[in-house]
Design a protein around this motif. Structure first.
Motif, PDB file in Angstrom:
ATOM      1  N   GLY A 117       0.779  -1.230   0.000  1.00  0.00           N
ATOM      2  CA  GLY A 117       0.000   0.000   0.000  1.00  0.00           C
ATOM      3  C   GLY A 117       0.809   1.276   0.000  1.00  0.00           C
ATOM      4  O   GLY A 117       0.259   2.361   0.216  1.00  0.00           O
ATOM      5  N   LYS A 118       2.098   1.189  -0.254  1.00  0.00           N
ATOM      6  CA  LYS A 118       2.951   2.368  -0.242  1.00  0.00           C
ATOM      7  C   LYS A 118       2.924   3.086  -1.598  1.00  0.00           C
ATOM      8  O   LYS A 118       2.720   2.487  -2.639  1.00  0.00           O
ATOM      9  N   PHE A 119       3.170   4.385  -1.552  1.00  0.00           N
ATOM     10  CA  PHE A 119       3.328   5.213  -2.747  1.00  0.00           C
ATOM     11  C   PHE A 119       4.820   5.266  -3.028  1.00  0.00           C
ATOM     12  O   PHE A 119       5.573   5.844  -2.254  1.00  0.00           O
ATOM     13  N   VAL A 120       5.274   4.623  -4.117  1.00  0.00           N
ATOM     14  CA  VAL A 120       6.705   4.414  -4.298  1.00  0.00           C
ATOM     15  C   VAL A 120       7.198   4.878  -5.667  1.00  0.00           C
ATOM     16  O   VAL A 120       6.419   5.006  -6.620  1.00  0.00           O
ATOM     17  N   LEU A 121       8.496   5.109  -5.728  1.00  0.00           N
ATOM     18  CA  LEU A 121       9.191   5.270  -7.003  1.00  0.00           C
ATOM     19  C   LEU A 121       9.791   3.918  -7.330  1.00  0.00           C
ATOM     20  O   LEU A 121      10.744   3.476  -6.679  1.00  0.00           O
ATOM     21  N   ALA A 122       9.219   3.236  -8.312  1.00  0.00           N
ATOM     22  CA  ALA A 122       9.667   1.888  -8.663  1.00  0.00           C
ATOM     23  C   ALA A 122      11.030   1.931  -9.340  1.00  0.00           C
ATOM     24  O   ALA A 122      11.457   2.977  -9.833  1.00  0.00           O
ATOM     25  N   PRO A 123      11.756   0.806  -9.374  1.00  0.00           N
ATOM     26  CA  PRO A 123      13.071   0.780 -10.027  1.00  0.00           C
ATOM     27  C   PRO A 123      12.953   1.011 -11.525  1.00  0.00           C
ATOM     28  O   PRO A 123      12.151   0.369 -12.196  1.00  0.00           O
ATOM     29  N   GLN A 160      10.146  14.399  -2.436  1.00  0.00           N
ATOM     30  CA  GLN A 160       9.549  15.722  -2.233  1.00  0.00           C
ATOM     31  C   GLN A 160       8.067  15.733  -2.595  1.00  0.00           C
ATOM     32  O   GLN A 160       7.278  16.486  -2.011  1.00  0.00           O
ATOM     33  N   TYR A 161       7.692  14.884  -3.550  1.00  0.00           N
ATOM     34  CA  TYR A 161       6.296  14.823  -3.987  1.00  0.00           C
ATOM     35  C   TYR A 161       5.500  13.740  -3.247  1.00  0.00           C
ATOM     36  O   TYR A 161       4.389  13.417  -3.649  1.00  0.00           O
ATOM     37  N   GLY A 162       6.082  13.202  -2.203  1.00  0.00           N
ATOM     38  CA  GLY A 162       5.308  12.324  -1.342  1.00  0.00           C
ATOM     39  C   GLY A 162       5.588  10.837  -1.420  1.00  0.00           C
ATOM     40  O   GLY A 162       4.878  10.054  -0.771  1.00  0.00           O
ATOM     41  N   ALA A 163       6.586  10.416  -2.191  1.00  0.00           N
ATOM     42  CA  ALA A 163       6.910   8.989  -2.243  1.00  0.00           C
ATOM     43  C   ALA A 163       7.316   8.506  -0.846  1.00  0.00           C
ATOM     44  O   ALA A 163       8.051   9.189  -0.130  1.00  0.00           O
ATOM     45  N   GLN A 164       6.841   7.328  -0.486  1.00  0.00           N
ATOM     46  CA  GLN A 164       7.159   6.763   0.827  1.00  0.00           C
ATOM     47  C   GLN A 164       8.365   5.829   0.770  1.00  0.00           C
ATOM     48  O   GLN A 164       9.032   5.609   1.781  1.00  0.00           O
ATOM     49  N   LEU A 165       8.618   5.278  -0.402  1.00  0.00           N
ATOM     50  CA  LEU A 165       9.787   4.435  -0.638  1.00  0.00           C
ATOM     51  C   LEU A 165      10.323   4.740  -2.028  1.00  0.00           C
ATOM     52  O   LEU A 165       9.539   5.044  -2.939  1.00  0.00           O
ATOM     53  N   VAL A 166      11.640   4.649  -2.189  1.00  0.00           N
ATOM     54  CA  VAL A 166      12.239   4.852  -3.509  1.00  0.00           C
ATOM     55  C   VAL A 166      13.233   3.731  -3.794  1.00  0.00           C
ATOM     56  O   VAL A 166      13.939   3.266  -2.909  1.00  0.00           O
ATOM     57  N   TRP A 167      13.263   3.299  -5.057  1.00  0.00           N
ATOM     58  CA  TRP A 167      14.148   2.223  -5.494  1.00  0.00           C
ATOM     59  C   TRP A 167      15.301   2.788  -6.328  1.00  0.00           C
ATOM     60  O   TRP A 167      15.106   3.730  -7.106  1.00  0.00           O
TER      61      TRP A 167
END
Length: 211
Positions: free
Chosen positions: A7-13, A28-35
């Protein structure tokens, strides 16, 4: 505490795109996880860690240097802990349990999880049995994940995860998912396309629960 991806808002790889500037923008735009983009295990073994006091970053540069510019080292991976701590997942390409553990051990102190790429169908990823090629060698994939969980994930309190694609049918896909979950991984990402499918083709979500 092990991070849950559900359910996270992420930047996928994403190849070439998920570098530090894009990750920081996503945060900065709200991603909770980044790859990170996929980093190959053998490449990681060539890296040397340093603290960049000018930028307040942690830099991993190739010990082999830059072939084109003598005396210059290639920056391969950089993280900005002030913004990324607790949110950064490193995606790794591997086809060897031993090398996977060696590589993950080098970077684990500066990332918040290791994600194994078993979904990319492109040549740069599937050569030498990596990426989506691992879907055809499930026992190898399971051994990689189990070893990472036991020797990197648990000792460091950080999640080991895997990204896969769906197989030919629902039954074989769910059987694979069950095997992977038994390795002790904390999270699994499903790309709802088969290996031969490309992004222009509609994903298949008929038997995947979408949260």
């Amino acid at each position: 505490m092990v991070i849950n991806y559900t359910g996270k808002f992420v930047l996928a790889p994403m190849v070439r795109i998920g570098e530090l500037p894009t990750r920081l923008l996503a945060l900065q735009y709200g991603a909770q996880l980044v790859w990170t983009p996929e980093l190959i295990d053998k490449k990681i073994l060539t890296l040397e860690r340093s603290v960049n006091t000018t930028l307040n970053t942690i830099d991993y540069c190739s010990k082999k240097g830059n072939k084109k510019i003598p005396g210059v080292t290639d920056l391969v991976f950089r993280t900005f802990p002030e913004m990324e701590r607790g949110k950064l997942i490193l995606q790794m390409g591997t086809a060897d349990p031993e090398i996977a553990v060696q590589a993950a051990s080098i970077v684990i102190q500066d990332v918040d999880g290791i994600d194994i790429n078993a979904g990319c169908p492109k040549h740069f990823s599937i050569h030498s049995g990596m990426g989506a090629a691992l879907l055809k060698t499930p026992e190898l994939l399971c051994s990689i994940l189990k070893k990472l969980v036991d020797e990197v994930g648990k000792p460091n309190g950080k999640p080991i995860s895997v990204k896969i694609r769906i197989l030919e049918d629902e039954k074989s896909t769910l059987e694979l998912v069950e095997k992977l979950c038994l390795t002790g991984i904390s999270n699994l990402t499903m790309h709802c396309r088969r290996r031969e499918m490309r992004n222009r083709e509609a994903p298949i979500r008929d038997y995947i629960v979408v949260l």
